[in-house]
Design an enzyme around this catalytic site. Structure first.
Site, mmCIF file in Angstrom:
data_model
loop_
_atom_site.group_PDB
_atom_site.id
_atom_site.type_symbol
_atom_site.label_atom_id
_atom_site.label_comp_id
_atom_site.label_asym_id
_atom_site.label_seq_id
_atom_site.Cartn_x
_atom_site.Cartn_y
_atom_site.Cartn_z
ATOM 1 C CG ASN A 103 11.182 -6.101 52.030
ATOM 2 O OD1 ASN A 103 11.003 -6.985 51.182
ATOM 3 N ND2 ASN A 103 11.845 -4.987 51.795
ATOM 4 N NE ARG A 109 10.171 -5.361 47.546
ATOM 5 C CZ ARG A 109 11.126 -6.234 47.224
ATOM 6 N NH1 ARG A 109 11.620 -7.039 48.142
ATOM 7 N NH2 ARG A 109 11.572 -6.299 46.000
ATOM 8 C CG HIS A 157 13.956 -3.142 41.589
ATOM 9 N ND1 HIS A 157 14.921 -3.391 40.628
ATOM 10 C CD2 HIS A 157 14.149 -4.072 42.551
ATOM 11 C CE1 HIS A 157 15.655 -4.417 40.994
ATOM 12 N NE2 HIS A 157 15.208 -4.855 42.159
ATOM 13 C CG HIS A 210 16.994 -0.693 42.401
ATOM 14 N ND1 HIS A 210 16.390 -0.311 43.583
ATOM 15 C CD2 HIS A 210 17.510 -1.935 42.635
ATOM 16 C CE1 HIS A 210 16.538 -1.272 44.483
ATOM 17 N NE2 HIS A 210 17.212 -2.269 43.925
ATOM 18 C CG LEU A 211 22.668 0.349 39.057
ATOM 19 C CD1 LEU A 211 23.954 1.035 38.637
ATOM 20 C CD2 LEU A 211 22.066 -0.425 37.884
ATOM 21 N N GLY A 238 19.742 -7.466 41.906
ATOM 22 C CA GLY A 238 18.876 -7.256 40.739
ATOM 23 C C GLY A 238 19.035 -5.802 40.323
ATOM 24 N NE ARG A 271 17.598 -11.573 39.065
ATOM 25 C CZ ARG A 271 16.882 -10.663 39.716
ATOM 26 N NH1 ARG A 271 15.986 -9.944 39.075
ATOM 27 N NH2 ARG A 271 17.041 -10.470 41.008
ATOM 28 C CB VAL A 309 25.969 -1.494 42.296
ATOM 29 C CG1 VAL A 309 26.980 -0.937 41.304
ATOM 30 C CG2 VAL A 309 26.151 -2.998 42.484
ATOM 31 C CD GLU A 343 13.373 -1.582 47.919
ATOM 32 O OE1 GLU A 343 14.355 -2.003 48.579
ATOM 33 O OE2 GLU A 343 12.984 -2.132 46.873
#
Ligand code: ADP
Length: 410
Positions: free
Chosen positions: A7, A98, A186, A221-222, A225, A254, A345, A397
């Site tokens: 990854n 990945r 993601h 997905h927190l 990113g 971002r 998060v 993942e």
């Protein structure tokens, strides 16, 4: 089957080795035989390698000048020293990578050929920080042993099912024909947590007949990113990230979505070029840009608790934008069965989960605050009478990549 997962990111190279003999009913992962990470950010001269196997750990400094040699050294910790788990690297049956950007070409995991490598290379302008690192990893393995099959698992693939009306931007159609469209990211994580959610809910009596094929989910997905995906009957029907991972909710550094005219205003009135604007929107915005303190939510939350006004504003904006995007996903699902939180998060901050759910009560969603404040990974944290399940799912993942390799090679 021994499956090595690589990854690669711009700032780190994570790897792990699984040994899988059957996948019957295994959605939740076994422990890897070996795990390693090279952190390229610790120094401008070297990367820091940490490897772990069978309870033994090693740490090494690796010169940054040749990343392929560094990857080789990392892999060698599998066949020698305290973390040895293999006699030879050729004992590895398949390597799964990945790959952040697969463009619109790939909808599932695929064996890596010269053609696949060429596509990953062609897509570098769309993923300048990631796709070169993926190629580096693929070529490192080729140098070790050409015979080991390698598989690319794309972060964009899961979102290939988004209908045209959600995928195409309302700009002249010719740009869509030239590849400007919503790709979404993601995907490996969103797909995994949706499958895991179905598995968790399947154990609940009330929803015993609910499989992934009949669930309407919003997965959040927190992490550093952040992206939010609407998943209907197991397929992605909308996602917040777009042509690049910049679109959507506010993130660590971002901006997420902003009025695109701000970009032309920057160019016209401030004379900023594309590099400066990229830097502002990707590296200096989000939680960091508003708080002026950090892009790391923990640090911003701490500042807020200590009375920092901009820290508080940053957190309020972060929550509000997530609520807005969740709400915007409802029409394409036609209702909601489950709201799912994952990544740094989503998995760890009970406060953020509670605040996000606070204003979504109109959906019939009720958070059980006691369950939310306890250890709740891979659990439903809604009250028993909540019309919508609320889940916290640990994203895996690497394990998802290993499973996809197993299926492909079998
Ligand atoms: P990445 O996207 O780089 O994989 P992660 O998924 O690890 O990142 O998420 C990193 C984010 O998770 C950081 O903003 C970090 O502050 C946040 N985080 C981790 N633990 C907590 C926690 N206990 N409370 C709040 N935020 C947390």
């Amino acid at each position: 089957m021994k499956i090595l997962v690589l990854n690669a990111g711009s700032s780190s190279q994570k790897s792990c080795l699984y040994d899988i003999n059957s996948l019957e009913n295994i959605i939740s992962p076994p422990s890897p035989l070996w795990e390693a990470i090279i952190d390229w950010t610790v120094s401008s001269n070297y990367g820091l390698l940490k490897a772990e196997a069978k309870g033994n750990k090693i740490t090494l400094e690796l010169p940054i000048s040749n990343r392929q040699t560094a990857i080789k050294t990392m892999l060698d910790t599998m066949r020698e020293g305290k973390t040895k788990v293999l006699n030879d690297l050729s004992d590895i049956n398949v390597v799964g990578h990945r790959v952040v950007h697969g463009g619109s070409k790939y909808s599932q995991a695929i064996l890596i050929t010269e053609e696949v490598k060429a596509t990953i290379r062609e897509l570098i302008p769309l993923a300048p920080n990631h796709n070169p690192a993926h190629l580096e990893g693929i070529e490192s393995i080729e140098k070790i042993n050409q015979e080991i099959p390698q598989v690319a698992v794309f972060d964009t693939a899961f979102h290939r099912t988004i209908p045209d009306y959600g995928k195409i931007y309302p700009i002249p159609y010719e740009y869509y024909e030239q590849g400007i469209q919503r790709y979404g990211f993601h995907g490996i994580s969103h797909e995994y947590v949706a499958q895991r959610t179905a598995e968790i809910l399947d154990h609940e009596v009330a929803l015993h007949d609910r499989t992934l094929d009949s669930l309407r989910l919003i997965t959040c997905h927190l992490g550093n990113g952040c992206s939010i995906t609407a998943i209907k009957d197991g397929i992605s029907v909308n996602t917040s990230m777009g042509f690049t991972p910049l679109e959507g909710v506010m993130m660590g550094s971002r901006s997420g979505s902003i009025d695109p005219a701000i970009v032309t205003y920057f160019m016209r009135e401030y004379d900023y070029d594309n590099r400066v604007i990229d830097e502002i929107l990707n590296k200096k915005s989000g939680l960091l840009g508003i708080s002026g303190i950090s892009g790391d939510l923990r640090t911003v939350l701490k500042a807020m608790e200590e009375g920092d006004i901009k820290g508080k504003l940053a957190v309020e904006m972060y929550i509000n934008r997530i609520q807005e995007v969740i709400s915007s996903m409802l029409p394409c699902l036609g209702g909601l069965d489950g709201l799912v939180f994952t990544a740094g998060v989503g998995e760890n901050s009970a406060f953020i989960r509670e605040k996000i759910c606070d204003k979504l009560g109109f959906l019939g969603l009720k958070l059980d605050t006691e369950k939310n404040n306890q250890f709740c990974l891979d659990k439903n944290i809604a009250t028993d009478d909540s019309a919508v399940k609320i889940l916290v799912v640990h994203t895996q993942e690497d394990w998802s990549i290993a499973r996809q390799c197993y299926h492909l090679i079998r």
